[in-house]
Design an enzyme around this catalytic site. Structure first.
Site, mmCIF file in Angstrom:
data_model
loop_
_atom_site.group_PDB
_atom_site.id
_atom_site.type_symbol
_atom_site.label_atom_id
_atom_site.label_comp_id
_atom_site.label_asym_id
_atom_site.label_seq_id
_atom_site.Cartn_x
_atom_site.Cartn_y
_atom_site.Cartn_z
ATOM 1 N N GLY A 243 -3.511 -35.539 -6.100
ATOM 2 C CA GLY A 243 -2.809 -34.723 -6.756
ATOM 3 C C GLY A 243 -1.363 -34.782 -6.587
ATOM 4 N N ASP A 244 -0.821 -35.206 -5.841
ATOM 5 C CA ASP A 244 0.669 -35.669 -5.527
ATOM 6 C C ASP A 244 0.993 -36.659 -6.589
ATOM 7 O OD1 ASP A 244 3.274 -35.790 -4.357
ATOM 8 O OD2 ASP A 244 2.704 -37.694 -3.342
ATOM 9 N N ALA A 245 0.204 -37.733 -6.770
ATOM 10 C CA ALA A 245 0.455 -38.814 -7.758
ATOM 11 C C ALA A 245 0.082 -38.152 -9.062
ATOM 12 C CB ALA A 245 -0.700 -39.894 -7.520
#
Length: 149
Positions: free
Chosen positions: A31-33
């Site tokens: 999700g960060d990416a």
């Protein structure tokens, strides 16, 4: 884009995972990416500019404190399932922490990233974009700098 994971899995011979079995930190990892890619794409689509300026603008929006603020603004718009994913991510025991973030901001940001990861892996690209747009609009109302403005 929504069919891209289906194609990706087919191309690499992967089966669709049971997302319910994924740890919230694994969801946050992807999700960060995903969130950073959305922000970077938004900035680049606004026009060609120096990479250093693009990076500075992106960093303001992807840092833990900004993600923490965004999820707080988005909570009223989330479904019960999305709130559950966020809570799992927020409550996950992480052994690291962002350098320039409070523990509460870091935990909320992890919850936000877990939600982004869940939506991505369940191929809900439209919902990701809807939430990011709404979060950025809410930030704009509060006088925060929004990409391209």
């Amino acid at each position: 884009m929504e069919k891209s994971l289906e194609y990706f899995r087919e191309l690499f011979g992967l089966e669709a995972p049971d997302i319910r079995t994924y740890s919230p930190l694994t969801l946050a990892y992807i999700g960060d990416a995903v969130y950073e890619l959305v922000i970077r794409t938004l900035l680049v689509e606004k026009g060609n500019t120096q990479v250093n300026k693009l990076n500075q603008r992106a960093n303001r929006l992807v840092k833990a404190s900004a993600q923490s603020e965004m999820i707080e603004k988005l909570k009223p718009c989330l479904t019960e399932q999305e709130i559950g994913i966020f809570r799992r991510g927020r409550n996950a025991k992480s052994y690291t922490m962002a350098k320039n973030a409070t523990m509460s901001d870091y935990r909320r940001a992890t919850g936000f990233e877990a939600l982004m990861g869940y939506l991505y892996l369940t191929e809900q690209w439209g919902r990701i974009l809807e939430l990011v747009k709404l979060g950025l609009q809410e930030g704009e109302k509060d006088g925060e700098q929004v990409p391209g403005k």
